[in-house]
Design a protein around this motif. Structure first.
Motif, mmCIF file in Angstrom:
data_model
loop_
_atom_site.group_PDB
_atom_site.id
_atom_site.type_symbol
_atom_site.label_atom_id
_atom_site.label_comp_id
_atom_site.label_asym_id
_atom_site.label_seq_id
_atom_site.Cartn_x
_atom_site.Cartn_y
_atom_site.Cartn_z
ATOM 1 N N PRO A 125 0.796 -1.035 0.027
ATOM 2 C CA PRO A 125 -0.224 0.025 0.154
ATOM 3 C C PRO A 125 0.694 1.649 0.367
ATOM 4 O O PRO A 125 0.113 2.715 -0.851
ATOM 5 C CB PRO A 125 -0.878 -0.015 1.234
ATOM 6 N N GLU A 126 2.209 1.150 0.507
ATOM 7 C CA GLU A 126 2.367 2.507 1.126
ATOM 8 C C GLU A 126 3.371 3.003 -1.206
ATOM 9 O O GLU A 126 3.896 4.159 -0.898
ATOM 10 C CB GLU A 126 3.960 2.729 1.769
ATOM 11 N N VAL A 127 3.606 1.747 -1.626
ATOM 12 C CA VAL A 127 4.268 1.570 -2.587
ATOM 13 C C VAL A 127 2.969 2.430 -3.382
ATOM 14 O O VAL A 127 3.317 3.109 -4.708
ATOM 15 C CB VAL A 127 5.317 0.826 -3.367
ATOM 16 N N MET A 128 1.647 1.344 -3.677
ATOM 17 C CA MET A 128 0.871 2.163 -4.512
ATOM 18 C C MET A 128 0.348 3.453 -4.122
ATOM 19 O O MET A 128 -0.139 4.410 -5.271
ATOM 20 C CB MET A 128 -0.583 1.209 -4.023
ATOM 21 N N ALA A 129 0.302 3.886 -3.163
ATOM 22 C CA ALA A 129 0.143 5.360 -2.666
ATOM 23 C C ALA A 129 1.393 6.218 -3.651
ATOM 24 O O ALA A 129 0.971 7.448 -3.970
ATOM 25 C CB ALA A 129 0.292 5.920 -1.185
ATOM 26 N N GLN A 130 2.313 5.720 -3.473
ATOM 27 C CA GLN A 130 3.237 6.857 -4.300
ATOM 28 C C GLN A 130 2.406 6.575 -5.933
ATOM 29 O O GLN A 130 2.580 7.638 -6.705
ATOM 30 C CB GLN A 130 4.982 6.543 -4.401
ATOM 31 N N VAL A 131 2.537 5.318 -6.292
ATOM 32 C CA VAL A 131 2.047 5.254 -7.529
ATOM 33 C C VAL A 131 0.639 6.566 -8.078
ATOM 34 O O VAL A 131 0.900 7.326 -8.994
ATOM 35 C CB VAL A 131 1.676 3.585 -8.188
ATOM 36 N N VAL A 132 -0.304 6.614 -6.960
ATOM 37 C CA VAL A 132 -1.490 7.002 -7.384
ATOM 38 C C VAL A 132 -1.163 8.731 -7.019
ATOM 39 O O VAL A 132 -1.643 8.948 -8.018
ATOM 40 C CB VAL A 132 -2.703 6.676 -6.047
ATOM 41 N N ALA A 146 4.754 5.664 -19.018
ATOM 42 C CA ALA A 146 4.386 5.165 -17.201
ATOM 43 C C ALA A 146 5.131 4.980 -16.457
ATOM 44 O O ALA A 146 5.500 5.265 -15.487
ATOM 45 C CB ALA A 146 3.102 4.335 -17.297
ATOM 46 N N VAL A 147 6.032 4.078 -17.478
ATOM 47 C CA VAL A 147 7.310 3.670 -16.429
ATOM 48 C C VAL A 147 8.506 4.551 -15.937
ATOM 49 O O VAL A 147 9.621 4.352 -15.317
ATOM 50 C CB VAL A 147 7.685 2.453 -17.557
ATOM 51 N N ALA A 148 8.497 5.364 -17.123
ATOM 52 C CA ALA A 148 9.576 7.033 -16.874
ATOM 53 C C ALA A 148 8.492 7.575 -15.913
ATOM 54 O O ALA A 148 10.086 7.572 -15.390
ATOM 55 C CB ALA A 148 9.882 6.994 -18.068
ATOM 56 N N ALA A 149 8.196 8.176 -15.981
ATOM 57 C CA ALA A 149 6.937 8.859 -14.801
ATOM 58 C C ALA A 149 7.240 7.989 -13.463
ATOM 59 O O ALA A 149 7.538 8.379 -12.695
ATOM 60 C CB ALA A 149 6.193 8.938 -15.385
ATOM 61 N N LEU A 150 7.203 6.693 -13.087
ATOM 62 C CA LEU A 150 7.199 6.350 -12.145
ATOM 63 C C LEU A 150 8.785 6.227 -11.040
ATOM 64 O O LEU A 150 9.353 6.449 -10.755
ATOM 65 C CB LEU A 150 6.887 4.952 -12.439
ATOM 66 N N ALA A 151 9.890 6.141 -12.793
ATOM 67 C CA ALA A 151 11.164 6.905 -12.158
ATOM 68 C C ALA A 151 11.543 7.407 -11.926
ATOM 69 O O ALA A 151 12.471 8.242 -10.676
ATOM 70 C CB ALA A 151 12.394 5.688 -13.891
ATOM 71 N N ALA A 152 11.188 8.664 -13.000
ATOM 72 C CA ALA A 152 11.636 9.757 -12.482
ATOM 73 C C ALA A 152 10.666 10.316 -11.014
ATOM 74 O O ALA A 152 10.950 11.757 -10.185
ATOM 75 C CB ALA A 152 10.876 10.998 -13.552
ATOM 76 N N GLY A 154 10.283 8.329 -8.152
ATOM 77 C CA GLY A 154 10.923 8.135 -7.291
ATOM 78 C C GLY A 154 11.010 6.941 -6.993
ATOM 79 O O GLY A 154 10.835 6.684 -5.508
ATOM 80 N N VAL A 155 9.460 6.198 -7.221
ATOM 81 C CA VAL A 155 8.633 5.649 -6.531
ATOM 82 C C VAL A 155 9.478 4.253 -6.241
ATOM 83 O O VAL A 155 10.297 3.506 -7.019
ATOM 84 C CB VAL A 155 7.566 4.499 -7.815
ATOM 85 N N THR A 156 9.498 3.629 -4.914
ATOM 86 C CA THR A 156 10.068 2.512 -4.339
ATOM 87 C C THR A 156 9.451 1.268 -5.431
ATOM 88 O O THR A 156 9.296 1.455 -5.902
ATOM 89 C CB THR A 156 9.343 2.310 -3.012
ATOM 90 N N GLN A 159 13.538 -0.609 -9.974
ATOM 91 C CA GLN A 159 14.110 -0.866 -10.191
ATOM 92 C C GLN A 159 14.779 -1.246 -12.085
ATOM 93 O O GLN A 159 15.953 -0.827 -12.489
ATOM 94 C CB GLN A 159 15.401 -1.449 -9.669
ATOM 95 N N THR A 160 13.725 -1.968 -12.374
ATOM 96 C CA THR A 160 13.671 -2.500 -13.513
ATOM 97 C C THR A 160 12.680 -2.647 -14.139
ATOM 98 O O THR A 160 11.456 -2.153 -13.515
ATOM 99 C CB THR A 160 14.226 -4.147 -13.823
ATOM 100 N N HIS A 161 12.300 -2.010 -15.387
ATOM 101 C CA HIS A 161 11.477 -2.552 -16.368
ATOM 102 C C HIS A 161 10.381 -2.966 -16.150
ATOM 103 O O HIS A 161 8.977 -3.068 -16.141
ATOM 104 C CB HIS A 161 11.879 -2.302 -17.918
ATOM 105 N N GLN A 162 10.700 -5.002 -15.549
ATOM 106 C CA GLN A 162 9.752 -5.473 -15.348
ATOM 107 C C GLN A 162 9.131 -5.285 -14.280
ATOM 108 O O GLN A 162 8.101 -5.698 -13.908
ATOM 109 C CB GLN A 162 10.499 -7.464 -15.366
ATOM 110 N N ALA A 163 9.725 -5.213 -12.934
ATOM 111 C CA ALA A 163 9.201 -4.800 -11.896
ATOM 112 C C ALA A 163 8.050 -3.069 -11.978
ATOM 113 O O ALA A 163 7.001 -3.399 -10.992
ATOM 114 C CB ALA A 163 10.533 -4.184 -10.923
ATOM 115 N N ALA A 164 9.107 -2.616 -12.727
ATOM 116 C CA ALA A 164 7.750 -1.717 -12.982
ATOM 117 C C ALA A 164 6.080 -1.965 -14.276
ATOM 118 O O ALA A 164 5.346 -1.485 -13.336
ATOM 119 C CB ALA A 164 8.383 -0.026 -14.260
ATOM 120 N N GLY A 165 6.577 -2.467 -14.637
ATOM 121 C CA GLY A 165 5.533 -3.414 -14.971
ATOM 122 C C GLY A 165 3.943 -4.172 -14.281
ATOM 123 O O GLY A 165 2.933 -4.256 -14.648
ATOM 124 N N GLU A 166 5.212 -4.325 -13.216
ATOM 125 C CA GLU A 166 4.652 -5.498 -12.504
ATOM 126 C C GLU A 166 3.477 -4.096 -11.677
ATOM 127 O O GLU A 166 2.143 -4.500 -11.083
ATOM 128 C CB GLU A 166 4.326 -6.356 -11.384
#
Length: 206
Positions: A125-132, A146-152, A154-156, A159-166
């Motif tokens: 949930p604490e990571v989902m809060a960052q995504v939201v 969207a992956v680039a936005a999450l990385a920019a 600093g969403v926990t 670290q990888t494209h696959q993790a961002a996709g999940e």
């Protein structure tokens, strides 16, 4: 078939902008919103809810979005065994944010009696809060931006494209387009973009 086209949910609810300047309009707007929200919390028929006591006098209710939020909170409270609805726009906002976080937590903790397997998520949930929060600022994006936005942001865990996709897939499970409530189909301001998947064009990793 013949006859006039049936108005959409958004047409019946009205836009979420400054539509409720006339206090006399607000009760009708509130009642219409309650009726449209009711099925989303498992209620059948017009819900028996009371309008906020200051609906016609508090200037905060000049925004239709504020009226819609009050209606959603009131209907949700009735759907939860008649729990008291929060009073006032500030408490309504806090109530809805708390209920939103409870939704993420329920899906994350994999309660079999509360969430079907297809809807379960692996993002805390604490990571989902960052995504939201990021989605609120960006609005819907194709997968790679969207992956680039999450990385920019600093969403926990991005670290990888696959993790961002999940993470994006989990966000889409929390906010499936087909189940969005009528008043949130077209957000009128950044704070209401929560219901739009950030990676809506393609949420699967390449």
């Amino acid at each position: 078939m013949g006859g006039p086209a049936r108005p959409s949910h958004r047409d019946r609810l009205g836009p979420a902008g400054p539509l409720a300047d006339d206090p006399a309009q607000r009760r009708g707007l509130f009642d219409a919103a309650c009726e449209q929200f009711a099925p989303f919390v498992g209620l059948s028929g017009p819900p028996a809810v009371e309008a906020p006591p200051q609906l016609e006098t508090d200037e905060d209710y000049r925004l239709a979005l504020t009226v819609h939020m009050a209606a959603l909170a009131a209907v949700d409270a009735v759907g939860r065994a008649g729990a008291p609805a929060p009073a006032g726009p500030v408490r309504v906002a806090a109530y809805l944010l708390r209920r939103e976080r409870e939704h993420w937590t329920r899906l994350y903790e994999h309660h079999p009696d509360r969430a079907p397997a297809a809807a379960r998520i692996h993002t805390p949930p604490e990571v989902m809060a960052q995504v939201v929060h990021t989605a609120t600022l960006t609005g819907p994006l194709p997968h790679d931006p969207a992956v680039a936005a999450l990385a920019a942001a600093g969403v926990t865990g991005v670290q990888t494209h696959q993790a961002a996709g999940e993470i994006l897939r989990d966000h889409a499970r929390c906010y499936p387009r087909r189940r969005r409530c009528p008043a949130t189909r077209r957000p009128a301001e950044p704070g209401s973009n929560r219901s739009t998947p950030i990676g809506s064009a393609r949420t699967s990793s390449p």
